[in-house]
Design an enzyme around this catalytic site. Sequence first.
Site, PDB file in Angstrom:
ATOM      1  N   ASP A  76      21.490  34.482 -23.443  1.00 40.12           N
ATOM      2  CA  ASP A  76      22.646  34.133 -24.268  1.00 40.12           C
ATOM      3  C   ASP A  76      23.813  35.079 -24.018  1.00 40.12           C
ATOM      4  O   ASP A  76      23.644  36.218 -23.563  1.00 40.12           O
ATOM      5  CB  ASP A  76      22.286  34.220 -25.750  1.00 40.12           C
ATOM      6  CG  ASP A  76      21.470  33.047 -26.246  1.00 40.12           C
ATOM      7  OD1 ASP A  76      21.026  32.234 -25.418  1.00 40.12           O
ATOM      8  OD2 ASP A  76      21.254  32.964 -27.469  1.00 40.12           O
ATOM      9  N   HIS A 127      26.471  27.784 -25.667  1.00 34.86           N
ATOM     10  CA  HIS A 127      26.306  28.707 -26.797  1.00 34.86           C
ATOM     11  C   HIS A 127      27.558  28.685 -27.670  1.00 34.86           C
ATOM     12  O   HIS A 127      27.780  29.594 -28.467  1.00 34.86           O
ATOM     13  CB  HIS A 127      26.046  30.115 -26.264  1.00 34.86           C
ATOM     14  CG  HIS A 127      25.426  31.063 -27.250  1.00 34.86           C
ATOM     15  ND1 HIS A 127      24.473  30.678 -28.173  1.00 34.86           N
ATOM     16  CD2 HIS A 127      25.624  32.398 -27.451  1.00 34.86           C
ATOM     17  CE1 HIS A 127      24.117  31.725 -28.891  1.00 34.86           C
ATOM     18  NE2 HIS A 127      24.806  32.778 -28.487  1.00 34.86           N
ATOM     19  N   HIS A 131      31.358  32.400 -30.027  1.00 36.05           N
ATOM     20  CA  HIS A 131      30.247  33.075 -30.724  1.00 36.05           C
ATOM     21  C   HIS A 131      30.447  33.172 -32.236  1.00 36.05           C
ATOM     22  O   HIS A 131      29.789  33.964 -32.907  1.00 36.05           O
ATOM     23  CB  HIS A 131      30.007  34.473 -30.148  1.00 36.05           C
ATOM     24  CG  HIS A 131      28.584  34.944 -30.311  1.00 36.05           C
ATOM     25  ND1 HIS A 131      28.190  35.797 -31.323  1.00 36.05           N
ATOM     26  CD2 HIS A 131      27.467  34.679 -29.593  1.00 36.05           C
ATOM     27  CE1 HIS A 131      26.890  36.042 -31.219  1.00 36.05           C
ATOM     28  NE2 HIS A 131      26.424  35.367 -30.170  1.00 36.05           N
ATOM     29  N   HIS A 222      19.422  38.430 -23.402  1.00 27.02           N
ATOM     30  CA  HIS A 222      20.886  38.376 -23.374  1.00 27.02           C
ATOM     31  C   HIS A 222      21.417  38.996 -22.082  1.00 27.02           C
ATOM     32  O   HIS A 222      20.968  40.066 -21.674  1.00 27.02           O
ATOM     33  CB  HIS A 222      21.473  39.123 -24.573  1.00 27.02           C
ATOM     34  CG  HIS A 222      21.125  38.507 -25.895  1.00 27.02           C
ATOM     35  ND1 HIS A 222      19.892  38.677 -26.492  1.00 27.02           N
ATOM     36  CD2 HIS A 222      21.838  37.686 -26.723  1.00 27.02           C
ATOM     37  CE1 HIS A 222      19.865  38.002 -27.629  1.00 27.02           C
ATOM     38  NE2 HIS A 222      21.029  37.395 -27.799  1.00 27.02           N
TER      39      HIS A 222
END
Length: 265
Positions: A76, A127, A131, A222
Amino acid sequence: MRLGKYGTWLACGLVAAGIVAVGVVVDLALDTWIPTALGVVLALAYLSGTFVPSLPLFGRVARTTPEPGRFALTFDDGPDPRHTPEIGRLLAARGHEATFFVLGAHARRHPELLGELAGEGHELASHGDDHRLLALALPRTVRRQLDGAEQAVAAATGEPPAPLFRPPHGVRSPWLHRTVAARGYRVCGWNGSVFDTASPGVQAIVERVRRLLQPGAVVLLHDGDGSGRGGSRRQTVEALPAILDEAERRGLRSVPLSSLLADGD
């Protein structure tokens, strides 16, 4: 208005408190205890559905099928030029393919990195754009997040991302699943908790992933920092060889997440 992590926690806590308060008011009017108890149950259900990604209260996340020898490494918050290329190349050199849930904002800054990932056989998924947490976001905001990431990936690679969406931090609203599905996406979660963003140490990351490795597992790591503060993911990069060693020892190979998903979820 964009709420950060702590602001989202506070706002959702206030929503839950409001649900309980309504029950208390009704109790006082009717001289009973049942509405308060019901309010507590509903408030707990609301908080659980919002913050526990695996719970199906607000919609079921896409499920994997435990096919022998296959699992999914997912990353991510990228792409990040400090980490993403090294991760992508290492995986490809060892015959593994991963799914990268990319942020539209980062993709627009580093479009060449998406081309490299796609060329190495990795899967690109969404994603969101920047964010932001979507617990209280209206459907139109969710759609903008999807559209921003989709346009950035398409501009970089000539193809839209795989129709998979992982909400930042796994935080959801009661209408998020419906909104995402209307755009043709499936909401994706993960198994267990690695917390590599906390930089717990390379060995801790390896051990936490080791406990999750099994057919059909979805491992969350990540390759970037969604907070915008430029945090390092060096420990994740350094842990990856040992993670792949353990996966291969168990006869497991990482494949694109979409290839593991059960139909109809």
